[in-house]
Design a protein around this motif. Structure first.
Motif, mmCIF file in Angstrom:
data_model
loop_
_atom_site.group_PDB
_atom_site.id
_atom_site.type_symbol
_atom_site.label_atom_id
_atom_site.label_comp_id
_atom_site.label_asym_id
_atom_site.label_seq_id
_atom_site.Cartn_x
_atom_site.Cartn_y
_atom_site.Cartn_z
ATOM 1 N N ASP A 1 10.184 65.907 58.540
ATOM 2 C CA ASP A 1 10.886 67.048 59.042
ATOM 3 C C ASP A 1 12.337 66.656 59.153
ATOM 4 N N TYR A 2 13.339 67.643 59.515
ATOM 5 C CA TYR A 2 14.594 67.331 59.527
ATOM 6 C C TYR A 2 14.985 66.672 60.733
ATOM 7 N N GLY A 3 15.951 65.638 60.502
ATOM 8 C CA GLY A 3 16.152 64.970 61.506
ATOM 9 C C GLY A 3 15.400 63.333 61.643
ATOM 10 N N THR A 4 14.459 63.661 60.742
ATOM 11 C CA THR A 4 13.611 62.152 60.848
ATOM 12 C C THR A 4 14.225 60.979 60.521
ATOM 13 N N LYS A 5 14.126 59.823 60.933
ATOM 14 C CA LYS A 5 14.631 58.690 60.843
ATOM 15 C C LYS A 5 13.692 57.940 59.800
ATOM 16 N N TYR B 1 18.583 59.713 57.805
ATOM 17 C CA TYR B 1 18.276 60.981 58.457
ATOM 18 C C TYR B 1 17.847 61.913 57.524
ATOM 19 N N HIS C 1 18.223 65.099 56.079
ATOM 20 C CA HIS C 1 19.187 66.270 56.344
ATOM 21 C C HIS C 1 18.768 67.873 55.631
ATOM 22 N N SER C 2 18.009 67.518 54.516
ATOM 23 C CA SER C 2 17.549 68.609 53.776
ATOM 24 C C SER C 2 16.296 68.414 53.190
ATOM 25 N N TYR D 1 13.999 64.748 49.296
ATOM 26 C CA TYR D 1 14.583 64.667 50.930
ATOM 27 C C TYR D 1 15.813 64.234 50.748
ATOM 28 N N ASP E 1 20.626 61.731 54.557
ATOM 29 C CA ASP E 1 21.823 61.126 55.246
ATOM 30 C C ASP E 1 21.978 59.692 55.582
ATOM 31 N N GLU F 1 10.622 54.797 66.210
ATOM 32 C CA GLU F 1 11.659 54.416 67.364
ATOM 33 C C GLU F 1 10.931 53.484 68.401
#
Length: 97
Positions: free
Chosen positions: A24-28, A58, A60-61, A72, A75, A95
């Motif tokens: 998903d967006y923001g996934t590390k 992360y 980003h798109s 993916y 970033d 995490e």
């Protein structure tokens, strides 16, 4: 990341677009291997390593390629690079609680 699919579940023979994106967006995420410029990354020579194995970034798109694969946009904050990567090149960063 989807709970029902491990990151390595999608094979090259499969059409990834039949399922939702794994990340998903923001996934590390972490790079599973060195990524070299294939000619699509501006400001770097073809063949130059632009992402090192183990670098963390992360999502980003999320885009598609050849109507078959998710790409993916990752970033990499520390290096300041935004690089398009395939699922097989990434792994989630769990995490610590």
């Amino acid at each position: 990341m989807r709970d029902d699919a491990p990151p390595s579940a999608t094979c090259d023979e499969d059409n990834e677009l039949e399922d939702d994106p794994v990340f998903d967006y923001g996934t590390k995420v972490r790079a599973r291997k060195h990524i070299k410029n294939d000619g699509t990354f501006p400001g770097a020579e073809i063949g130059e390593v632009i992402v090192r194995k183990g670098e963390v970034g992360y999502v980003h798109s999320i885009g598609t390629f050849l109507q078959r694969y998710y790409i993916y946009g990752i970033d990499f904050v520390e290096s300041g690079k935004l690089v398009g990567m395939r699922l097989k090149e990434l792994e989630p960063v769990e995490e610590q609680a």
